[in-house]
Design a protein around this motif. Structure first.
Motif, short mmCIF file in Angstrom:
data_model
loop_
_atom_site.label_atom_id
_atom_site.label_comp_id
_atom_site.label_asym_id
_atom_site.label_seq_id
_atom_site.Cartn_x
_atom_site.Cartn_y
_atom_site.Cartn_z
N VAL A 101 0.81 -1.17 0.00
CA VAL A 101 -0.09 0.04 0.10
C VAL A 101 1.05 1.31 -0.05
O VAL A 101 0.34 2.39 -0.71
CB VAL A 101 -1.01 -0.04 1.38
CG1 VAL A 101 -1.58 1.31 1.35
CG2 VAL A 101 -2.08 -1.23 1.05
N SER A 123 -6.25 4.63 -0.99
CA SER A 123 -5.67 3.98 0.27
C SER A 123 -6.92 3.48 1.13
O SER A 123 -6.55 2.56 2.15
CB SER A 123 -4.85 5.18 1.11
OG SER A 123 -3.71 5.29 0.29
N LYS A 129 -7.99 0.29 -0.61
CA LYS A 129 -6.66 -0.38 -1.02
C LYS A 129 -6.76 -0.82 -2.42
O LYS A 129 -6.43 -2.04 -2.70
CB LYS A 129 -6.44 -1.48 -0.18
CG LYS A 129 -6.07 -1.16 1.40
CD LYS A 129 -5.87 -2.20 2.27
CE LYS A 129 -5.74 -1.63 3.63
NZ LYS A 129 -5.50 -2.88 4.61
N SER A 130 -6.95 -0.18 -3.35
CA SER A 130 -7.49 -0.37 -4.76
C SER A 130 -7.00 0.67 -5.74
O SER A 130 -7.16 1.82 -5.35
CB SER A 130 -8.84 -0.77 -4.87
OG SER A 130 -9.68 0.20 -4.81
N ASP A 181 -0.54 -5.63 2.10
CA ASP A 181 -0.32 -4.84 3.30
C ASP A 181 1.15 -4.63 3.66
O ASP A 181 1.79 -5.65 3.57
CB ASP A 181 -1.18 -5.24 4.46
CG ASP A 181 -2.61 -5.21 4.36
OD1 ASP A 181 -3.02 -4.06 3.82
OD2 ASP A 181 -3.27 -5.99 5.04
#
Length: 475
Positions: free
Chosen positions: A199, A210, A213-214, A235
């Motif tokens: 990330v 963020s 997370k994509s 992560d």
């Protein structure tokens, strides 16, 4: 990891902007200690065929060569005890490589070296670094607006891909994988079928949300962006895989952590309390604080904001005033003085000039001269240049100018992340680090003059050690 003094050790690697560093970290009764370390200058800068003078590229082969040299210099007996490898590196940048048709990442050739198997890049592009300037403000403004809390800037991986897509599309046809230089190393060590990116690194590329997370795949696809080049995301602190081969004596099957941002690892190496702020002045300069647990950054970027929120660990964020103007400003000033003296017919080593101007500044406790030192611009104000004001005939000595320049570097950081904000966040102490701060007493004096907190020096940030510490604290 568990165990006492005889337990296995962790290898930390940092692929920096100018050098590679490796560190073997052990757990002892006194805590984590660095048993061995080694660093090598990469000397990797090279010309850019496509971007010309605006391009800032490095030869990937030279970076890996420096890494191999570092590992070869470490004791074989210690390397054989390595159980985990943590890797960090310079953020934002991008390197491309070619995979085999069976979708297993190649990108390198494994050969037998003096200290065991090693890999060398194969079908790999230059690294386009975070310093790259090919994406002008006009070019960036022509791109889709990201769904991200971080504004897009030149040198960011996705911005560079867009540049190739629009300016040199044939280049992209030669490759089918991409990542940061440290993502590349992880992919090679673990033979990943698809590059894996943390990330932390994904946020530094742009077009990454963020919160969920994509990647912004819908936005990117609509503009024809080659989304197949985007790595999978995991992560920070997680394990990316295991080494597919022995490597410089490190056992086959050693766990390798997902590649991390060098900035986050540097902070991790010294930040122990949420009430500490980290002030690092090396080539560039950063002032960093921890955000409260549960903090979430804004959903859309604020191009005018001088503070960036960097994903840290365990869902936390760092608030960072990341200035492009630090020790490089003083180095430029020294270079200017050297050029002037040469034009006057005198030859003086730059190291001697540096020592003399610092000595002169120590003799001038104050200067009303005001230097705004943003000679390299700032990401939130890329077209802003440096300026000098309040010029008085009585304050034109090298001592006055140097003192004002040092003060300007600190004041610029504090204009980005004000003292009032530090107080409101609960900061109680400043941890001072970085090569420029360590060697420049005038800078330290100005830090203590401007920041109303106790300052502790010697807490030097070390991304290689931080990357190893992350592996110790997680599995």
């Amino acid at each position: 990891m568990e165990g006492g003094p005889d337990s296995a050790c962790v290898l930390g690697i940092d692929l920096g902007t100018t050098s590679v560093k490796v560190a073997l970290v052990l757990r002892t009764e006194q805590g984590l200690v660095v048993a061995e370390s080694c660093s090598r200058e990469t000397q990797a800068y090279t010309s850019s065929v496509e971007a010309g003078l605006q391009g800032m590229e490095q030869d990937s082969r030279r970076i890996i060569r420096a890494l191999n040299e570092c590992l070869a210099a470490l004791p074989q007996q210690q390397l054989q005890r390595v159980s985990h490898i943590g890797i960090s590196g310079q953020m934002h940048g991008i390197v491309f490589w070619k995979r085999d048709q069976d979708a297993v990442v190649s990108g390198c050739k494994w050969t037998e070296g003096a200290t065991g198997p090693v890999f060398e890049p194969d079908k790999v592009s230059h690294l386009v670094t975070w310093q790259d300037g090919r994406c002008s403000p006009a070019f960036l403004s022509s791109l889709p607006l990201p769904q991200s809390h971080i504004s897009l800037a030149t040198g960011f991986g996705c911005a560079t891909i867009y540049w190739y897509l629009k300016k040199s599309p044939d280049f992209l046809k030669s490759y089918d994988a991409a990542g940061t230089i440290h993502d590349y190393v992880v992919a090679m060590l673990c033979d990943l079928k698809k590059p894996l990116m943390s990330v932390q690194n994904a946020a530094s590329w742009g077009y990454f949300n963020s919160r969920n997370k994509s990647w912004n795949t819908d936005i990117l696809k609509k503009s024809g962006f080659p989304v197949h080049l985007l790595p999978e995301v995991g992560d920070p602190g997680s394990i990316a895989g295991r080494t597919i081969s022995a490597w410089h004596g490190i056992p086959k099957g050693t766990k390798v952590g997902i590649a991390l941002g060098d900035f986050q690892c540097s902070v991790y190496s010294c930040l122990t309390e949420r009430t500490d702020a980290v002030l690092n002045i090396s080539t560039s300069a950063q002032l960093t604080i921890s955000m409260p647990s549960g903090f979430q950054p804004p959903e859309t970027p604020d191009p005018s904001s001088a503070v960036t929120y960097f994903p840290y660990f365990d869902g936390d964020y760092l608030a960072v005033a990341a200035s492009l103007n630090g020790g490089n400003v003083l180095a430029t000033f020294v270079d200017m003085v050297a050029q002037w003296t040469a034009e006057l017919g005198f030859q003086i080593q730059e190291s001697a000039i540096y020592a003399k101007i610092i000595k002169a500044a120590l003799g001038q406790n104050d200067s009303h001269l005001s230097v705004h030192p943003t000679i390299f611009g700032e990401r939130h104000t890329p077209e802003q240049l440096a300026s000098v004001t309040s010029i008085a005939a009585s304050e034109l000595s090298l001592g006055h100018v140097t003192r004002a320049l040092c003060r300007g570097v600190i004041e610029n950081l504090c204009s980005m992340l004000p003292v009032q904000r530090l107080m409101e966040t609960g900061v109680r102490r400043i941890l001072g680090s970085g090569s420029a701060l360590a060697r420049n007493e005038v800078l330290r004096q100005e830090v203590e003059r401007i920041l109303p907190f106790p300052v502790v020096y010697g807490k030097d940030v070390d991304a290689a050690v931080g990357a190893a510490m992350v592996m110790f604290h997680r599995k």
